[in-house]
Design a protein around this motif. Structure first.
Motif, PDB file in Angstrom:
ATOM      1  N   LEU A   1       0.718  -1.166  -0.040  1.00  0.00           N
ATOM      2  CA  LEU A   1       0.209  -0.010  -0.092  1.00  0.00           C
ATOM      3  C   LEU A   1       0.883   1.363  -0.136  1.00  0.00           C
ATOM      4  CD1 LEU A   1      -2.803  -1.050   2.521  1.00  0.00           C
ATOM      5  CD2 LEU A   1      -2.796  -1.333   0.185  1.00  0.00           C
ATOM      6  N   LEU A   2       0.930   1.867  -1.135  1.00  0.00           N
ATOM      7  CA  LEU A   2       2.030   3.011  -1.157  1.00  0.00           C
ATOM      8  C   LEU A   2       0.992   4.360  -1.126  1.00  0.00           C
ATOM      9  CD1 LEU A   2       3.275   1.840  -4.722  1.00  0.00           C
ATOM     10  CD2 LEU A   2       3.956   1.350  -2.443  1.00  0.00           C
ATOM     11  N   HIS A   3       1.167   4.676   0.609  1.00  0.00           N
ATOM     12  CA  HIS A   3       0.251   5.763   0.893  1.00  0.00           C
ATOM     13  C   HIS A   3       0.871   7.147   0.808  1.00  0.00           C
ATOM     14  CE1 HIS A   3       2.654   5.840   4.596  1.00  0.00           C
ATOM     15  NE2 HIS A   3       2.947   4.503   4.256  1.00  0.00           N
ATOM     16  N   GLY A   4       2.166   7.186   0.695  1.00  0.00           N
ATOM     17  CA  GLY A   4       3.027   8.374   0.980  1.00  0.00           C
ATOM     18  C   GLY A   4       3.140   9.393  -0.463  1.00  0.00           C
ATOM     19  N   THR A   5       2.712  10.445  -0.393  1.00  0.00           N
ATOM     20  CA  THR A   5       2.967  11.266  -1.746  1.00  0.00           C
ATOM     21  C   THR A   5       3.124  12.784  -0.915  1.00  0.00           C
ATOM     22  OG1 THR A   5       1.696  11.948  -3.356  1.00  0.00           O
ATOM     23  CG2 THR A   5       0.534  11.971  -1.809  1.00  0.00           C
TER      24      THR A   5
ATOM     25  N   ALA B   1      -8.323   6.274   6.825  1.00  0.00           N
ATOM     26  CA  ALA B   1      -9.105   5.223   7.303  1.00  0.00           C
ATOM     27  C   ALA B   1      -9.238   4.359   6.066  1.00  0.00           C
ATOM     28  CB  ALA B   1     -10.601   5.639   7.748  1.00  0.00           C
ATOM     29  N   VAL B   2      -9.432   4.753   4.639  1.00  0.00           N
ATOM     30  CA  VAL B   2      -9.212   3.989   3.662  1.00  0.00           C
ATOM     31  C   VAL B   2      -7.958   3.002   3.597  1.00  0.00           C
ATOM     32  CG1 VAL B   2      -9.093   3.889   1.001  1.00  0.00           C
ATOM     33  CG2 VAL B   2     -10.575   5.524   2.278  1.00  0.00           C
ATOM     34  N   TRP B   3      -6.873   3.188   3.956  1.00  0.00           N
ATOM     35  CA  TRP B   3      -5.623   2.241   4.015  1.00  0.00           C
ATOM     36  C   TRP B   3      -6.160   1.204   5.126  1.00  0.00           C
ATOM     37  CZ3 TRP B   3      -3.031   2.713  -0.178  1.00  0.00           C
ATOM     38  CH2 TRP B   3      -2.858   4.247  -0.630  1.00  0.00           C
ATOM     39  N   ARG B   4      -6.456   1.630   6.301  1.00  0.00           N
ATOM     40  CA  ARG B   4      -6.790   0.437   7.069  1.00  0.00           C
ATOM     41  C   ARG B   4      -7.883  -0.493   6.678  1.00  0.00           C
ATOM     42  NH1 ARG B   4      -5.296   0.433  12.359  1.00  0.00           N
ATOM     43  NH2 ARG B   4      -7.157  -0.761  13.089  1.00  0.00           N
ATOM     44  N   GLU B   5      -9.000   0.240   5.845  1.00  0.00           N
ATOM     45  CA  GLU B   5     -10.079  -0.776   5.499  1.00  0.00           C
ATOM     46  C   GLU B   5      -9.375  -1.456   4.155  1.00  0.00           C
ATOM     47  OE1 GLU B   5     -13.225   1.576   3.852  1.00  0.00           O
ATOM     48  OE2 GLU B   5     -13.026   2.860   5.728  1.00  0.00           O
ATOM     49  N   LEU B   6      -8.348  -1.125   3.474  1.00  0.00           N
ATOM     50  CA  LEU B   6      -7.714  -1.917   2.404  1.00  0.00           C
ATOM     51  C   LEU B   6      -6.735  -3.114   2.994  1.00  0.00           C
ATOM     52  CD1 LEU B   6      -6.366   0.902   0.240  1.00  0.00           C
ATOM     53  CD2 LEU B   6      -7.971  -0.934  -0.519  1.00  0.00           C
ATOM     54  N   ALA B   7      -6.337  -2.628   4.346  1.00  0.00           N
ATOM     55  CA  ALA B   7      -5.530  -3.799   4.962  1.00  0.00           C
ATOM     56  C   ALA B   7      -6.572  -4.836   5.325  1.00  0.00           C
ATOM     57  CB  ALA B   7      -4.911  -3.403   5.953  1.00  0.00           C
TER      58      ALA B   7
ATOM     59  N   ARG C   1       9.104  -5.517  -6.578  1.00  0.00           N
ATOM     60  CA  ARG C   1       9.111  -6.351  -7.513  1.00  0.00           C
ATOM     61  C   ARG C   1       8.655  -7.763  -7.093  1.00  0.00           C
ATOM     62  NH1 ARG C   1      15.297  -6.956  -9.381  1.00  0.00           N
ATOM     63  NH2 ARG C   1      14.322  -7.662 -11.342  1.00  0.00           N
ATOM     64  N   THR C   2       8.722  -8.088  -5.846  1.00  0.00           N
ATOM     65  CA  THR C   2       8.309  -9.323  -5.425  1.00  0.00           C
ATOM     66  C   THR C   2       6.882  -9.437  -4.905  1.00  0.00           C
ATOM     67  OG1 THR C   2       8.832  -9.042  -3.010  1.00  0.00           O
ATOM     68  CG2 THR C   2      10.529  -9.751  -4.414  1.00  0.00           C
ATOM     69  N   ALA C   3       6.243  -8.239  -5.010  1.00  0.00           N
ATOM     70  CA  ALA C   3       4.919  -8.190  -4.255  1.00  0.00           C
ATOM     71  C   ALA C   3       4.035  -8.645  -5.550  1.00  0.00           C
ATOM     72  CB  ALA C   3       4.514  -6.899  -4.189  1.00  0.00           C
ATOM     73  N   SER C   4       2.851  -9.181  -4.870  1.00  0.00           N
ATOM     74  CA  SER C   4       1.752  -9.535  -5.885  1.00  0.00           C
ATOM     75  C   SER C   4       0.899  -8.414  -6.417  1.00  0.00           C
ATOM     76  CB  SER C   4       0.736 -10.303  -5.450  1.00  0.00           C
ATOM     77  OG  SER C   4       1.155 -11.451  -4.649  1.00  0.00           O
ATOM     78  N   GLY C   5       0.991  -7.207  -6.068  1.00  0.00           N
ATOM     79  CA  GLY C   5       0.351  -5.988  -6.578  1.00  0.00           C
ATOM     80  C   GLY C   5       0.496  -4.959  -5.442  1.00  0.00           C
ATOM     81  N   ALA C   6      -0.046  -3.723  -5.918  1.00  0.00           N
ATOM     82  CA  ALA C   6       0.088  -2.495  -5.113  1.00  0.00           C
ATOM     83  C   ALA C   6      -1.210  -1.634  -5.304  1.00  0.00           C
ATOM     84  CB  ALA C   6       1.388  -1.693  -5.355  1.00  0.00           C
ATOM     85  N   ILE C   7      -1.359  -1.082  -4.318  1.00  0.00           N
ATOM     86  CA  ILE C   7      -2.366   0.251  -4.362  1.00  0.00           C
ATOM     87  C   ILE C   7      -1.747   1.543  -4.202  1.00  0.00           C
ATOM     88  CG2 ILE C   7      -4.730   1.297  -3.647  1.00  0.00           C
ATOM     89  CD1 ILE C   7      -5.514  -1.844  -3.221  1.00  0.00           C
ATOM     90  N   ALA C   8      -1.765   2.535  -4.782  1.00  0.00           N
ATOM     91  CA  ALA C   8      -1.113   3.770  -4.653  1.00  0.00           C
ATOM     92  C   ALA C   8      -2.028   4.900  -4.771  1.00  0.00           C
ATOM     93  CB  ALA C   8       0.111   3.925  -5.697  1.00  0.00           C
ATOM     94  N   VAL C   9      -1.611   5.897  -4.319  1.00  0.00           N
ATOM     95  CA  VAL C   9      -1.883   7.348  -4.572  1.00  0.00           C
ATOM     96  C   VAL C   9      -0.969   7.857  -5.844  1.00  0.00           C
ATOM     97  CG1 VAL C   9      -3.097   7.993  -2.554  1.00  0.00           C
ATOM     98  CG2 VAL C   9      -0.556   8.429  -2.791  1.00  0.00           C
ATOM     99  N   ASP C  10      -1.046   9.253  -6.241  1.00  0.00           N
ATOM    100  CA  ASP C  10      -0.298   9.509  -7.245  1.00  0.00           C
ATOM    101  C   ASP C  10       1.052   9.701  -6.377  1.00  0.00           C
ATOM    102  OD1 ASP C  10       0.895  10.846  -9.334  1.00  0.00           O
ATOM    103  OD2 ASP C  10      -0.600  12.530  -9.658  1.00  0.00           O
ATOM    104  N   THR C  11       2.009   9.037  -6.647  1.00  0.00           N
ATOM    105  CA  THR C  11       3.226   8.909  -5.971  1.00  0.00           C
ATOM    106  C   THR C  11       4.261   8.274  -6.939  1.00  0.00           C
ATOM    107  OG1 THR C  11       4.288   8.217  -4.125  1.00  0.00           O
ATOM    108  CG2 THR C  11       2.704   6.787  -4.747  1.00  0.00           C
ATOM    109  N   GLY C  12       5.262   8.849  -6.684  1.00  0.00           N
ATOM    110  CA  GLY C  12       6.489   8.037  -7.368  1.00  0.00           C
ATOM    111  C   GLY C  12       6.726   6.566  -7.244  1.00  0.00           C
TER     112      GLY C  12
ATOM    113  N   LEU D   1     -11.240   0.166  -4.703  1.00  0.00           N
ATOM    114  CA  LEU D   1      -9.677   0.198  -5.278  1.00  0.00           C
ATOM    115  C   LEU D   1      -9.176  -1.588  -4.863  1.00  0.00           C
ATOM    116  CD1 LEU D   1      -8.855   3.337  -2.841  1.00  0.00           C
ATOM    117  CD2 LEU D   1      -8.219   2.905  -5.229  1.00  0.00           C
ATOM    118  N   TRP D   2      -9.829  -2.088  -3.859  1.00  0.00           N
ATOM    119  CA  TRP D   2      -9.489  -3.433  -3.631  1.00  0.00           C
ATOM    120  C   TRP D   2      -9.891  -4.332  -4.930  1.00  0.00           C
ATOM    121  CZ3 TRP D   2      -5.551  -6.070  -1.729  1.00  0.00           C
ATOM    122  CH2 TRP D   2      -5.587  -7.398  -1.804  1.00  0.00           C
ATOM    123  N   GLN D   3     -10.895  -4.116  -5.079  1.00  0.00           N
ATOM    124  CA  GLN D   3     -11.651  -5.009  -6.147  1.00  0.00           C
ATOM    125  C   GLN D   3     -10.829  -4.757  -7.700  1.00  0.00           C
ATOM    126  OE1 GLN D   3     -13.609  -7.613  -6.321  1.00  0.00           O
ATOM    127  NE2 GLN D   3     -13.497  -7.112  -3.730  1.00  0.00           N
ATOM    128  N   ALA D   4     -10.565  -3.483  -7.767  1.00  0.00           N
ATOM    129  CA  ALA D   4      -9.886  -3.126  -9.129  1.00  0.00           C
ATOM    130  C   ALA D   4      -8.308  -3.994  -9.175  1.00  0.00           C
ATOM    131  CB  ALA D   4      -9.571  -1.895  -9.238  1.00  0.00           C
TER     132      ALA D   4
END
Length: 339
Positions: free
Chosen positions: A181-185, A195-201, A250-261, A330-333
Motif C-alpha cells: 500500500l503506497l500511501h506516501g505522497t 481510514a481507507v488504508w486500514r480498510e484496504l488492509a 518487484r516481489t509483491a503480488s500487486g500494489a495500491i497507490a495514490v499519485d506517488t513516485g 480500489l481493492w476489487q480493481a
C-alpha cells in the motif's frame, strides 16, 4: 556521442524519462548519457544501461549558502565542467533546469536543446536553448519526453510500447502473497483518507494477502504504524533506499497507490498496481505500463491540479474527490489484476 540530460525532479518524472533513454539508445548505439538530478533521486538513473555518470545536485541545501553548501556546489561544478557534451538536453522545461543546463560545457559543434516556449509552463526557459522542439502539452509526460528526444536526435517514435529497461541486479525471489500500500505522497491534495488504508488492509487480509507499508519521512512512518496497528497481516518496513524498495516491490503480488513516485516505479517494474487520482490528471501524469489501472475521480472539480484543496473546512478534512474512491472499489480493481 556524449549527452547530458537535465531532469532534476521528481521520482515519477525521472521514471517517465527512462523510455526516452531506451529509444535514444536503440537509435544511437554509440550514445553515452550523463544525468543531472537531485541527489535524493540519484539511484534512478543508475538503473538504466544508457547512463554512464550521475551528477547529483542539492538545490535546497545550496540555497542555505553556508561554507558546507559552497564546498558542495564547487565540487559539483568541477565534476560538471570537466566534460564537454555534444548535446545538453533540458528534459524538465523549467527556468531552474534551463539554468543548470547552461552550466555545462559544449563540445565543438555541440547544442543545447529543450522544449519550445509554447510547449512548457515556464516559457522563458526556452530562450536558453539553441534547439527547441514543439511538443503538444496535452500529451502524457512519457509521450512528451519521447517526442522531445526524437526531435532533438532526429528519429521517429514508431511504437507505443514502453521499455523502462530497469536493471536492478539478480532476479527477485518468487512473488509472495502480499500487496504494498503506497500511501506516501507530496501534495496534501493527493492523499486518500487514512481510514481507507486500514480498510484496504482488512480487505487484503480477507482474501489471504499480507500487506507491506513503506515510508520515507516521519509523517509517513507515523501513518504506516497507525494503519498497521492491531493488524497481524500488516508489516511496516524499515526505512529503505529506492533500490531496496524496488527489490521489495518487484516481489509483491500487486500494489495500491495514490499519485506517488512509487506507483510509477510499480508501473516500470510491471507490478500490477491500482492508482487513485483526484487532484491530478491520470491522462497527463498517470502510471503507464503493464497491469496498471488508473481510477480517476469524477468529482466536478477533478482534476484541479491544486496543491491545496479550497473545499476543506473544519468539518471537511479530506478533499471530496476521494470520497468516490473507496476501499472496496480500489481493492476489487487490484484483485481482478492479481487473482
Amino acid at each position: 556521442m556524449r549527452v547530458l540530460v537535465v531532469k532534476l525532479t521528481s521520482m515519477g518524472d525521472a521514471l517517465h524519462l527512462l523510455p526516452a533513454l531506451t529509444d535514444l539508445q536503440s537509435h544511437h548505439a554509440d550514445v553515452t548519457v550523463d544525468w543531472m538530478i537531485e541527489d535524493s533521486f540519484s539511484e534512478i538513473p543508475r538503473w538504466h544501461a544508457a547512463v554512464d555518470r550521475v551528477i547529483p545536485v542539492a538545490t535546497r541545501r545550496w540555497r542555505k549558502f553556508n561554507l558546507a553548501s559552497v564546498r558542495e556546489f564547487l565540487s559539483f561544478w568541477r565534476v560538471l565542467r570537466g566534460q564537454h557534451y555534444d548535446v545538453v538536453i533540458d528534459a524538465q522545461g523549467l527556468m531552474k533546469s534551463a539554468v543548470f543546463a547552461r552550466f555545462a560545457k559544449l563540445a565543438k559543434g555541440g547544442v543545447r536543446a529543450g522544449f519550445s516556449g509554447d510547449s512548457i509552463k515556464e516559457s522563458p526557459a526556452a530562450k536558453l536553448y539553441q534547439k527547441r522542439i514543439a511538443v503538444k502539452r496535452e500529451q502524457h509526460a512519457i509521450d512528451r519526453l519521447r517526442a522531445l528526444f526524437a526531435g532533438v536526435f532526429g528519429y521517429t517514435v514508431k511504437s507505443a510500447h514502453l521499455d523502462y529497461q530497469l536493471e536492478l541486479g539478480s532476479p527477485p525471489a518468487a512473488p509472495r502473497q502480499s500487496v504494498m500500500l503506497l500511501h506516501g505522497t507530496t501534495w496534501s491534495t493527493k492523499h486518500l483518507p487514512d481510514a481507507v488504508w486500514r480498510e484496504l488492509a482488512d480487505l487484503a487480509a480477507d482474501d489471504g494477502y499480507q500487506v507491506q507499508l513503506a515510508w520515507g519521512n516521519e509523517v509517513e512512518r507515523q501513518r504506516a504504524e497507525w494503519i498497521a496497528k492491531g493488524k497481524s497481516n500488516v508489516t511496516v518496513l524499515e526505512k529503505s533506499n529506492l533500490t531496496e524498495l524496488a527489490q521489495v516491490l518487484r516481489t509483491a503480488s500487486g500494489a495500491i497507490a495514490v499519485d506517488t513516485g512509487l506507483g510509477h516505479l510499480a508501473a516500470a517494474l510491471g507490478v500490477p498496481c491500482v492508482s487513485a487520482y483526484g487532484a491530478t490528471d491520470a491522462n497527463l501524469t498517470g502510471t503507464r505500463g503493464q497491469h496498471q489501472v488508473q481510477l480517476q475521480s469524477s468529482y466536478p472539480c477533478s482534476p484541479c491540479l491544486l496543491k491545496t484543496c479550497p473545499k476543506l473546512t473544519a468539518q471537511v478534512l479530506t478533499p471530496p474527490c476521494y470520497q468516490q474512491l473507496d476501499a472496496d472499489r480500489l481493492w476489487q480493481a487490484l484483485y481482478q489484476q492479481i487473482v
